[in-house]
Design an enzyme around this catalytic site. Structure first.
Site, PDB file in Angstrom:
ATOM      1  N   SER A 251       0.824  -1.210   0.000  1.00  0.00           N
ATOM      2  CA  SER A 251       0.000   0.000   0.000  1.00  0.00           C
ATOM      3  C   SER A 251       0.856   1.258   0.000  1.00  0.00           C
ATOM      4  O   SER A 251       0.340   2.345  -0.266  1.00  0.00           O
ATOM      5  CB  SER A 251      -0.875   0.032   1.255  1.00  0.00           C
ATOM      6  OG  SER A 251      -1.648  -1.117   1.340  1.00  0.00           O
TER       7      SER A 251
ATOM      8  N   GLU B 175      -3.525   0.138  -9.077  1.00  0.00           N
ATOM      9  CA  GLU B 175      -2.540   1.225  -9.139  1.00  0.00           C
ATOM     10  C   GLU B 175      -1.176   0.572  -9.369  1.00  0.00           C
ATOM     11  O   GLU B 175      -0.723  -0.212  -8.540  1.00  0.00           O
ATOM     12  CB  GLU B 175      -2.580   1.949  -7.779  1.00  0.00           C
ATOM     13  CG  GLU B 175      -1.672   3.114  -7.629  1.00  0.00           C
ATOM     14  CD  GLU B 175      -1.875   3.800  -6.259  1.00  0.00           C
ATOM     15  OE1 GLU B 175      -1.997   3.109  -5.232  1.00  0.00           O
ATOM     16  OE2 GLU B 175      -1.896   5.033  -6.230  1.00  0.00           O
TER      17      GLU B 175
HETATM   18  N1  LIG Z   1      -6.307  -4.447   3.518  1.00  0.00           N
HETATM   19  C1  LIG Z   1      -6.423  -3.639   2.487  1.00  0.00           C
HETATM   20  O1  LIG Z   1      -7.451  -2.977   2.283  1.00  0.00           O
HETATM   21  C2  LIG Z   1      -5.277  -3.530   1.504  1.00  0.00           C
HETATM   22  C3  LIG Z   1      -5.525  -2.921   0.256  1.00  0.00           C
HETATM   23  C4  LIG Z   1      -4.478  -2.852  -0.663  1.00  0.00           C
HETATM   24  C5  LIG Z   1      -3.228  -3.364  -0.341  1.00  0.00           C
HETATM   25  N2  LIG Z   1      -3.027  -3.938   0.887  1.00  0.00           N
HETATM   26  C6  LIG Z   1      -1.686  -4.483   1.171  1.00  0.00           C
HETATM   27  O2  LIG Z   1      -1.735  -5.887   0.947  1.00  0.00           O
HETATM   28  C7  LIG Z   1      -0.824  -6.541   1.855  1.00  0.00           C
HETATM   29  C8  LIG Z   1      -1.586  -7.575   2.670  1.00  0.00           C
HETATM   30  O3  LIG Z   1      -2.648  -6.928   3.367  1.00  0.00           O
HETATM   31  P1  LIG Z   1      -3.888  -7.784   3.936  1.00  0.00           P
HETATM   32  O4  LIG Z   1      -4.908  -6.771   4.357  1.00  0.00           O
HETATM   33  O5  LIG Z   1      -4.233  -8.873   2.998  1.00  0.00           O
HETATM   34  O6  LIG Z   1      -3.205  -8.406   5.250  1.00  0.00           O
HETATM   35  P2  LIG Z   1      -3.686  -9.695   6.096  1.00  0.00           P
HETATM   36  O7  LIG Z   1      -3.158  -9.480   7.462  1.00  0.00           O
HETATM   37  O8  LIG Z   1      -5.140  -9.948   5.901  1.00  0.00           O
HETATM   38  O9  LIG Z   1      -2.906 -10.913   5.379  1.00  0.00           O
HETATM   39  C9  LIG Z   1      -1.504 -11.040   5.367  1.00  0.00           C
HETATM   40  C10 LIG Z   1      -1.192 -12.534   5.226  1.00  0.00           C
HETATM   41  O10 LIG Z   1       0.211 -12.685   4.963  1.00  0.00           O
HETATM   42  C11 LIG Z   1       0.680 -13.816   5.685  1.00  0.00           C
HETATM   43  N3  LIG Z   1       2.120 -13.616   5.859  1.00  0.00           N
HETATM   44  C12 LIG Z   1       2.741 -12.701   6.639  1.00  0.00           C
HETATM   45  N4  LIG Z   1       4.081 -12.794   6.467  1.00  0.00           N
HETATM   46  C13 LIG Z   1       4.289 -13.775   5.556  1.00  0.00           C
HETATM   47  C14 LIG Z   1       5.454 -14.325   4.935  1.00  0.00           C
HETATM   48  N5  LIG Z   1       6.686 -13.865   5.230  1.00  0.00           N
HETATM   49  N6  LIG Z   1       5.303 -15.327   4.043  1.00  0.00           N
HETATM   50  C15 LIG Z   1       4.073 -15.797   3.728  1.00  0.00           C
HETATM   51  N7  LIG Z   1       2.926 -15.321   4.270  1.00  0.00           N
HETATM   52  C16 LIG Z   1       3.044 -14.311   5.167  1.00  0.00           C
HETATM   53  C17 LIG Z   1      -0.109 -13.814   6.971  1.00  0.00           C
HETATM   54  O11 LIG Z   1      -0.162 -15.112   7.541  1.00  0.00           O
HETATM   55  C18 LIG Z   1      -1.493 -13.351   6.495  1.00  0.00           C
HETATM   56  O12 LIG Z   1      -2.329 -14.442   6.159  1.00  0.00           O
HETATM   57  C19 LIG Z   1      -0.171  -5.432   2.682  1.00  0.00           C
HETATM   58  O13 LIG Z   1       1.048  -5.068   2.073  1.00  0.00           O
HETATM   59  C20 LIG Z   1      -1.192  -4.306   2.595  1.00  0.00           C
HETATM   60  O14 LIG Z   1      -0.621  -3.053   2.776  1.00  0.00           O
HETATM   61  C21 LIG Z   1      -4.021  -4.048   1.797  1.00  0.00           C
END
Ligand SMILES: NC(=O)c1ccc[n+]([C@@H]2O[C@H](COP(=O)([O-])OP(=O)(O)OC[C@H]3O[C@@H](n4cnc5c(N)ncnc54)[C@H](O)[C@@H]3O)[C@@H](O)[C@H]2O)c1
Length: 286
Positions: A120, A153
């Site tokens: 993000s 994006e």
């Molecule tokens: N939540 C949102 O609205 C959103 C929107 C756009 C982008 N993002 C980005 O997407 C990414 C994930 O966000 P999310 O909301 O899905 O988080 P989340 O916490 O729902 O999921 C993250 C997942 O990654 C896994 N994980 C963590 N470290 C790991 C590793 N080293 N190897 C393998 N798996 C691993 C965790 O077990 C978890 O299941 C972040 O970078 C976030 O900034 C989030």
């Protein structure tokens, strides 16, 4: 390498499971990896439920639904990514953790593979520097939930090649998305503008300007947003919002991005938003 047939998704949380579903529905073979077995099982159940829902609503035929499920593979071993054409990383929003992962991916994936991050806010240039293939590293930032939201994006790091950009853009368009392109500055376009608004909504709550309901209703009906900033923060995840604000604050060096103490306190208390059932609002489990 222009024809993407197989994608590896790292992180099976909110974003990764949605990206994996989207890719499989659009005909790609998908490997979805999560380091936590419970998260992997949750992602498998989540995607399966969604695909069955698409079938029951006639958005997908039974045969296409079965084929989609057949294209999805779940793993906890990075080695299974040896033949993927592109990796889309969606793990925790931490620069150190992402850099370690990209260094490992660089050693495991084929030389032509593109390594994309759904970050993000974190610098694509710095993530790319952890690999030996910066021209093939790019930001591919989906919105939440990825199967529904129309925007991707794309973020070009300092060394991202035109070919990497074009292939990534084509892939996003194959998913039916509209693409915008950002240069690599903290928060890119969407979160650079969205997160200060969410942070200000927390400050308004923290300083007693209004109730959470009135803050959200004000922004919904007063500015025609589909949901208020506090509810949106719950949907994004308060931990994710806090991480992004810290990146904006550190990367742009302006105190206007300093996270609101109330947001920090909620995260400390484990109130991470909808995914945990409790954030600014509570979300009873059905
Ligand atoms: N939540 C949102 O609205 C959103 C929107 C756009 C982008 N993002 C980005 O997407 C990414 C994930 O966000 P999310 O909301 O899905 O988080 P989340 O916490 O729902 O999921 C993250 C997942 O990654 C896994 N994980 C963590 N470290 C790991 C590793 N080293 N190897 C393998 N798996 C691993 C965790 O077990 C978890 O299941 C972040 O970078 C976030 O900034 C989030």
């Amino acid at each position: 390498m222009d024809d993407i047939e197989c994608v590896g998704v790292v992180g099976g949380g909110q974003m990764g499971s949605g990206i994996a579903q989207l890719a499989a529905v659009h005909g790609l073979h998908v490997w979805l990896l999560d380091s936590h077995p419970q998260a992997l099982q949750k992602a498998r159940d989540f995607i399966s439920t969604n695909i069955h829902r698409l079938i029951s609503k006639n958005h997908l035929s039974q045969a296409k639904g079965d084929e989609t499920i057949g294209r999805l593979h779940f793993t906890s071993k990075l080695e299974d990514f040896h033949s993927v054409d592109i990796v889309i990383e969606a793990i925790v929003e931490s620069e150190d953790v992402k850099k370690k992962l990209f260094a490992s991916l660089d050693g495991i994936t084929k030389a032509s593979a593109i390594l994309a991050s759904n970050t993000s806010s974190i610098s694509i240039t710095r993530i790319a520097a952890a690999t030996n293939r910066p021209p093939q590293v790019i930001g591919m930032h989906f919105m939440n939930p990825p199967p529904i939201m129309k925007l991707v994006e794309i973020v070009r790091g300092a060394d991202t090649s035109d070919n990497t950009f074009n292939v990534t853009k084509q892939l996003a368009e194959r998913f039916g998305k509209t693409v915008i392109c950002s240069q690599d500055f903290s928060g890119f376009i969407v979160n650079r503008i969205l997160m200060p608004m969410i942070n200000e909504a927390f400050y308004a709550l923290y300083t007693g300007v209004a109730t959470k309901e009135d803050i959200d209703t004000g922004m919904k009906l007063g500015t025609n947003h589909p949901m208020g900033p506090l509810q949106l923060a719950d949907f994004i995840g308060l931990d994710v919002c806090l991480s992004i604000l810290k990146v904006l604050h550190a990367g742009l060096g302006d105190n206007k991005y300093a996270p609101c103490p109330l947001l920090m306190q909620y995260v400390d208390a484990g109130r991470l938003g909808k995914k945990r059932g409790l954030g600014v609002y509570s979300y009873p489990r059905l």
